[in-house]
Design a protein around this motif. Sequence first.
Motif, PDB file in Angstrom:
ATOM      1  N   ASN A   1      16.528 -16.418  20.488  1.00  0.00           N
ATOM      2  CA  ASN A   1      16.427 -16.819  19.465  1.00  0.00           C
ATOM      3  C   ASN A   1      15.571 -16.574  18.629  1.00  0.00           C
ATOM      4  O   ASN A   1      15.975 -16.757  17.586  1.00  0.00           O
ATOM      5  CB  ASN A   1      15.428 -18.395  20.196  1.00  0.00           C
ATOM      6  N   ILE A   2      14.178 -15.820  19.186  1.00  0.00           N
ATOM      7  CA  ILE A   2      13.891 -14.323  18.540  1.00  0.00           C
ATOM      8  C   ILE A   2      14.591 -14.010  17.831  1.00  0.00           C
ATOM      9  O   ILE A   2      15.314 -13.452  15.832  1.00  0.00           O
ATOM     10  CB  ILE A   2      12.394 -13.959  18.912  1.00  0.00           C
ATOM     11  N   MET A   3      15.628 -12.827  18.234  1.00  0.00           N
ATOM     12  CA  MET A   3      17.044 -12.411  17.890  1.00  0.00           C
ATOM     13  C   MET A   3      18.114 -12.611  16.770  1.00  0.00           C
ATOM     14  O   MET A   3      18.376 -12.085  16.273  1.00  0.00           O
ATOM     15  CB  MET A   3      17.148 -11.273  18.517  1.00  0.00           C
ATOM     16  N   PHE A   4      17.777 -14.045  17.268  1.00  0.00           N
ATOM     17  CA  PHE A   4      19.000 -15.041  17.035  1.00  0.00           C
ATOM     18  C   PHE A   4      18.662 -15.126  15.310  1.00  0.00           C
ATOM     19  O   PHE A   4      19.025 -15.389  14.000  1.00  0.00           O
ATOM     20  CB  PHE A   4      19.402 -16.461  17.376  1.00  0.00           C
ATOM     21  N   LEU A   5      16.955 -15.135  15.181  1.00  0.00           N
ATOM     22  CA  LEU A   5      16.515 -15.989  13.791  1.00  0.00           C
ATOM     23  C   LEU A   5      16.170 -13.987  13.618  1.00  0.00           C
ATOM     24  O   LEU A   5      16.711 -14.282  11.874  1.00  0.00           O
ATOM     25  CB  LEU A   5      15.123 -16.597  14.015  1.00  0.00           C
ATOM     26  N   LEU A   6      16.175 -13.259  13.632  1.00  0.00           N
ATOM     27  CA  LEU A   6      15.714 -11.917  13.429  1.00  0.00           C
ATOM     28  C   LEU A   6      17.082 -11.081  12.588  1.00  0.00           C
ATOM     29  O   LEU A   6      16.880 -10.871  11.908  1.00  0.00           O
ATOM     30  CB  LEU A   6      14.994 -11.171  13.500  1.00  0.00           C
ATOM     31  N   ILE A   7      18.078 -11.488  12.979  1.00  0.00           N
ATOM     32  CA  ILE A   7      19.504 -10.474  12.666  1.00  0.00           C
ATOM     33  C   ILE A   7      19.777 -10.987  11.633  1.00  0.00           C
ATOM     34  O   ILE A   7      19.716 -10.071   9.879  1.00  0.00           O
ATOM     35  CB  ILE A   7      20.221 -10.717  13.476  1.00  0.00           C
ATOM     36  N   PRO A   8      19.464 -12.459  10.321  1.00  0.00           N
ATOM     37  CA  PRO A   8      20.086 -13.073   9.513  1.00  0.00           C
ATOM     38  C   PRO A   8      18.783 -12.594   8.483  1.00  0.00           C
ATOM     39  O   PRO A   8      19.441 -12.118   7.396  1.00  0.00           O
ATOM     40  CB  PRO A   8      19.835 -14.362   9.568  1.00  0.00           C
ATOM     41  N   ALA A   9      17.120 -12.836   8.752  1.00  0.00           N
ATOM     42  CA  ALA A   9      16.712 -12.433   7.879  1.00  0.00           C
ATOM     43  C   ALA A   9      16.178 -10.978   7.607  1.00  0.00           C
ATOM     44  O   ALA A   9      15.844 -10.874   6.189  1.00  0.00           O
ATOM     45  CB  ALA A   9      14.935 -12.809   8.806  1.00  0.00           C
TER      46      ALA A   9
END
Length: 190
Positions: free
Chosen positions: A20-28
């Motif tokens: 979940n963190i990676m899923f949010l970090l990539i677009p950010a």
Amino acid sequence: MPRKKMEEEDIQANLLPVMNIMFLLIPALLMAMEFASMASINVSPPKFAAAAQQKDEEQKKDEKPLNLKVFVMEDGFRVSADGQQEGAEAGKSQDSKAPTIGLAKQGAPLNDYERYDYAQLEAKAKGYKQLFPNEAVVTISAEANIPMQSIIMTMDALAGRTCKIAKALKGEQLPDDCYFWQPIVEGGAG
């Protein structure tokens, strides 16, 4: 009490929070790259043309090299060309540590970057460029306590404050308002 044998259990890692963190970090991170400004300095090797090079070499053989040097001091600029400090007259002893160009703002602190007379330095560079039109190299050195911003502003004044060489690097003629646009910064020179 007898000891119980440790039973080995299969431990299953819960990767869902990390995913979940990676899923949010990539677009950010991708969005941050869109807004981050990148700066670069184009560096390219010299361009050689056989006919033009021979012609330039013939012209340069006739000229004596200028060897322009500028030393940034607390009390101004010391300018020397071909080993002679500007303003030194033959037969007269002059203090070799005295500035050639004084300060624009007397008594200003070192962190006041406008304390130096950059306009007069640029006028000197223009005069030297008229005498030596094929020269583009200047050697710059400074006292140890001179701020880097003052050295950068010195380079700008020696190159010409309105000098734009981007087109010249692509093969066009160098503008007339470009004087000594190839600085060499020396350390510990005096």
